[in-house]
Write an enzyme that holds these catalytic residues in place. Structure first.
Site, PDB file in Angstrom:
ATOM      1  N   THR A  33      41.455  39.026  34.316  1.00 54.47           N
ATOM      2  CA  THR A  33      40.986  38.609  35.632  1.00 54.47           C
ATOM      3  C   THR A  33      41.887  39.227  36.688  1.00 54.47           C
ATOM      4  OG1 THR A  33      40.315  36.677  36.941  1.00 54.47           O
ATOM      5  CG2 THR A  33      42.264  36.407  35.566  1.00 54.47           C
ATOM      6  N   ASN A  34      41.811  38.761  37.928  1.00 50.87           N
ATOM      7  CA  ASN A  34      42.676  39.298  38.982  1.00 50.87           C
ATOM      8  C   ASN A  34      43.105  38.171  39.909  1.00 50.87           C
ATOM      9  OD1 ASN A  34      40.765  39.112  41.355  1.00 50.87           O
ATOM     10  ND2 ASN A  34      39.543  40.393  39.987  1.00 50.87           N
ATOM     11  N   LEU A  35      43.893  38.514  40.931  1.00 50.39           N
ATOM     12  CA  LEU A  35      44.571  37.489  41.734  1.00 50.39           C
ATOM     13  C   LEU A  35      43.759  36.997  42.932  1.00 50.39           C
ATOM     14  CD1 LEU A  35      48.237  38.834  41.666  1.00 50.39           C
ATOM     15  CD2 LEU A  35      47.305  36.809  40.513  1.00 50.39           C
TER      16      LEU A  35
END
Ligand code: CTP
Ligand code: CA
Length: 225
Positions: A33-35
């Site tokens: 995933t990402n931030l």
């Protein structure tokens, strides 16, 4: 109560928004995933609702409260987000893509949890590209007015202009990615056919809800133009 006294430049308009990151499974318990926090998309959903719009928010995995009066659809992966968005898009007047959609997903998700085999060997991941949701909506015969977001780490205006044309969208909102993910405030560059302009106008960072309200007015003006 405050919202009651606000002008309603989006009254009668339907607005579709994507927000947050996507999560791409590696196995049943792991993924990539990402931030992205979803803050900007949720602030835009609230601001569009305050402006009188009917709002549908398609959200990746985030911990954000649903703004009052907003219809929310939760998804996990980019493919799920695409499958939720494409059928809804033609019945909306505006599509705002704030989601940080994963560009790639593992080519296959293992059916069972990957286990260490004791040899010290690590699993190899291979990837396939995810569908471009924004470009897909922009290409629809009954495409809503499309607004893209772009997080860049350098050459902001140059990358943003190129991205706007590549995606075929009238308006692109560009910011410096590392300076916005998870932050409570931001400043952006609006890029359209006429050129680019900072928002807020003085270029100073402001909280995401204030920025969302400014952006909603920019979008409403363009719809009316
Ligand atoms: N976007 C999307 N679907 C994707 C990738 C991006 O809908 N698979 C949307 C984002 O929500 C955003 C815009 O496209 O509104 C730009 O996203 P960005 O990641 O900046 O652009 P990419 O085309 O993915 O290019 P790159 O990440 O390589 O800079
Ligand atoms: Ca991307």
């Amino acid at each position: 109560i405050v919202a009651f006294f606000q002008p309603k430049p989006l009254r009668g308009r339907r607005v579709l928004i994507t927000a947050g990151p996507t999560f791409e499974a590696i196995d049943p318990v792991r993924g990539i995933t990402n931030l992205s926090s979803g803050k900007m998309g949720f602030a835009l959903a609230r601001a569009a609702r305050e402006a009188g719009a009917e709002v549908t928010l398609v959200a990746g995995p985030v911990s954000q409260a649903t703004p009052r009066g907003v219809r929310r659809i939760d998804v996990r992966s980019a493919v799920q987000m695409r499958d939720a968005v494409l059928p809804l898009a033609p019945e909306h007047d505006v599509f705002i893509a704030t989601a940080a959609v994963a560009d790639w997903r593992p080519a296959t998700a293992a059916e069972h949890k990957l286990k260490k085999d004791g040899s010290g060997q690590c699993p190899a991941l291979s990837f396939v590209e995810n569908p471009d949701i924004l470009a897909g909506v922009a290409r629809l015969p009954k495409a809503p007015y499309c607004v893209g977001f772009a997080a860049e780490s350098e050459k902001l205006a140059e990358h943003a202009r190129a991205k706007r044309e590549r995606k075929g969208v009238p308006l692109l909102v560009a910011n410096l990615g590392p300076a916005t993910f998870g932050q409570d405030d931001n400043a952006v560059l609006l890029v359209d056919a006429a050129g680019e302009r900072p928002l807020p106008e003085d270029g100073r960072r402001t909280d995401k809800l204030s920025l969302a309200r400014l952006l909603v007015h920019e979008i409403a003006n363009r719809l009316d133009a």
